[in-house]
Design a protein around this motif. Structure first.
Motif, PDB file in Angstrom:
ATOM      1  N   VAL A  93       0.861  -1.176   0.000  1.00 59.41           N
ATOM      2  CA  VAL A  93       0.000   0.000   0.000  1.00 59.41           C
ATOM      3  C   VAL A  93       0.899   1.227   0.000  1.00 59.41           C
ATOM      4  N   ILE A  94       0.572   2.180  -0.863  1.00 60.43           N
ATOM      5  CA  ILE A  94       1.267   3.468  -0.852  1.00 60.43           C
ATOM      6  C   ILE A  94       0.261   4.526  -0.427  1.00 60.43           C
ATOM      7  N   GLU A  95       0.622   5.257   0.621  1.00 60.48           N
ATOM      8  CA  GLU A  95      -0.197   6.347   1.133  1.00 60.48           C
ATOM      9  C   GLU A  95       0.077   7.591   0.301  1.00 60.48           C
ATOM     10  N   VAL A  96      -0.973   8.254  -0.140  1.00 61.13           N
ATOM     11  CA  VAL A  96      -0.793   9.488  -0.913  1.00 61.13           C
ATOM     12  C   VAL A  96      -1.595  10.628  -0.306  1.00 61.13           C
ATOM     13  N   HIS A  97      -1.086  11.830  -0.540  1.00 57.35           N
ATOM     14  CA  HIS A  97      -1.771  13.059  -0.166  1.00 57.35           C
ATOM     15  C   HIS A  97      -1.573  14.065  -1.287  1.00 57.35           C
ATOM     16  N   TYR A 112      -1.052   7.642  11.092  1.00 55.19           N
ATOM     17  CA  TYR A 112      -1.119   6.315  11.714  1.00 55.19           C
ATOM     18  C   TYR A 112      -0.899   5.212  10.681  1.00 55.19           C
ATOM     19  N   LEU A 113      -1.036   5.546   9.407  1.00 53.96           N
ATOM     20  CA  LEU A 113      -0.963   4.545   8.345  1.00 53.96           C
ATOM     21  C   LEU A 113       0.450   4.300   7.845  1.00 53.96           C
ATOM     22  N   ALA A 114       1.287   5.323   7.854  1.00 55.45           N
ATOM     23  CA  ALA A 114       2.578   5.298   7.159  1.00 55.45           C
ATOM     24  C   ALA A 114       3.457   4.118   7.537  1.00 55.45           C
ATOM     25  N   LYS A 115       3.483   3.744   8.796  1.00 51.77           N
ATOM     26  CA  LYS A 115       4.376   2.658   9.216  1.00 51.77           C
ATOM     27  C   LYS A 115       4.005   1.316   8.588  1.00 51.77           C
ATOM     28  N   VAL A 120       5.166   6.773   1.258  1.00 51.53           N
ATOM     29  CA  VAL A 120       4.234   7.886   1.365  1.00 51.53           C
ATOM     30  C   VAL A 120       4.632   8.944   0.345  1.00 51.53           C
ATOM     31  N   ILE A 121       3.646   9.435  -0.402  1.00 50.14           N
ATOM     32  CA  ILE A 121       3.869  10.508  -1.374  1.00 50.14           C
ATOM     33  C   ILE A 121       2.921  11.637  -1.026  1.00 50.14           C
ATOM     34  N   SER A 122       3.462  12.842  -0.906  1.00 51.01           N
ATOM     35  CA  SER A 122       2.678  13.969  -0.420  1.00 51.01           C
ATOM     36  C   SER A 122       3.113  15.256  -1.107  1.00 51.01           C
ATOM     37  N   SER A 128       0.426  13.029  -7.306  1.00 55.06           N
ATOM     38  CA  SER A 128       0.847  12.098  -6.256  1.00 55.06           C
ATOM     39  C   SER A 128       0.386  10.678  -6.580  1.00 55.06           C
ATOM     40  N   TYR A 129      -0.767  10.543  -7.219  1.00 54.76           N
ATOM     41  CA  TYR A 129      -1.280   9.222  -7.591  1.00 54.76           C
ATOM     42  C   TYR A 129      -0.400   8.584  -8.679  1.00 54.76           C
ATOM     43  N   ARG A 130      -0.001   9.368  -9.651  1.00 55.33           N
ATOM     44  CA  ARG A 130       0.874   8.874 -10.712  1.00 55.33           C
ATOM     45  C   ARG A 130       2.195   8.390 -10.113  1.00 55.33           C
ATOM     46  N   LEU A 131       2.747   9.171  -9.203  1.00 57.37           N
ATOM     47  CA  LEU A 131       4.005   8.800  -8.561  1.00 57.37           C
ATOM     48  C   LEU A 131       3.842   7.521  -7.743  1.00 57.37           C
TER      49      LEU A 131
END
Length: 139
Positions: A93-97, A112-115, A120-122, A128-131
């Motif tokens: 899973v990749i977290e994006v913002h 809380y999700l990153a770990k 993580v892309i922000s 950010s979704y493309r990355l």
């Protein structure tokens, strides 16, 4: 690759909600661009304002897709349950913002999700979704 994008609360309002922060394009408009750019992949989109529905979707797809791109919105900063769902599934899973959460209010600077995420892309807007998809391709 089969990639699931999951968007959380208020992201259904992209293009209308705070365009100075989130831009003027709806996610549906951007999703069309994204699927054309990654035509070699099957990209599926889901959005919910409900924490439980997001958890259910992670459970549903987390053993069958090659990766999840997750923008959990404000749940990023509050949801141990989504963090646990991420750790329970086998796909990365990749977290994006969309915005740079580290340049915003202090409460938005903790995830809380990153770990439990591959990365993580922000701060790169909708790109950010493309990355994130490119990150899944590298994994």
């Amino acid at each position: 690759m089969k990639i699931q994008i999951i968007n959380g609360p208020n992201l259904n309002l992209l293009g209308k909600r705070e365009p100075e922060v989130y831009g003027k394009k709806s996610f549906d408009e951007y999703f069309q661009v994204l699927t054309e750019a990654f035509a070699q992949h099957e990209i599926i989109y889901f959005q919910s304002n409900s924490e439980g529905a997001i958890i259910d979707k992670i459970h549903e797809v987390g053993f069958d897709v090659d990766g999840i791109v997750l923008n959990a919105g404000a749940y990023t900063h509050t949801s141990l349950a989504i963090a646990d769902a991420i750790s329970a599934v086998s796909c990365p899973v990749i977290e994006v913002h969309i915005s740079n959460v580290h340049a915003r209010e202090a409460y938005r600077q903790h995830s809380y999700l990153a770990k439990n995420c591959l990365g993580v892309i922000s701060g790169f807007g909708l790109e950010s979704y493309r990355l994130a998809i490119q990150g899944l391709e590298l994994n």
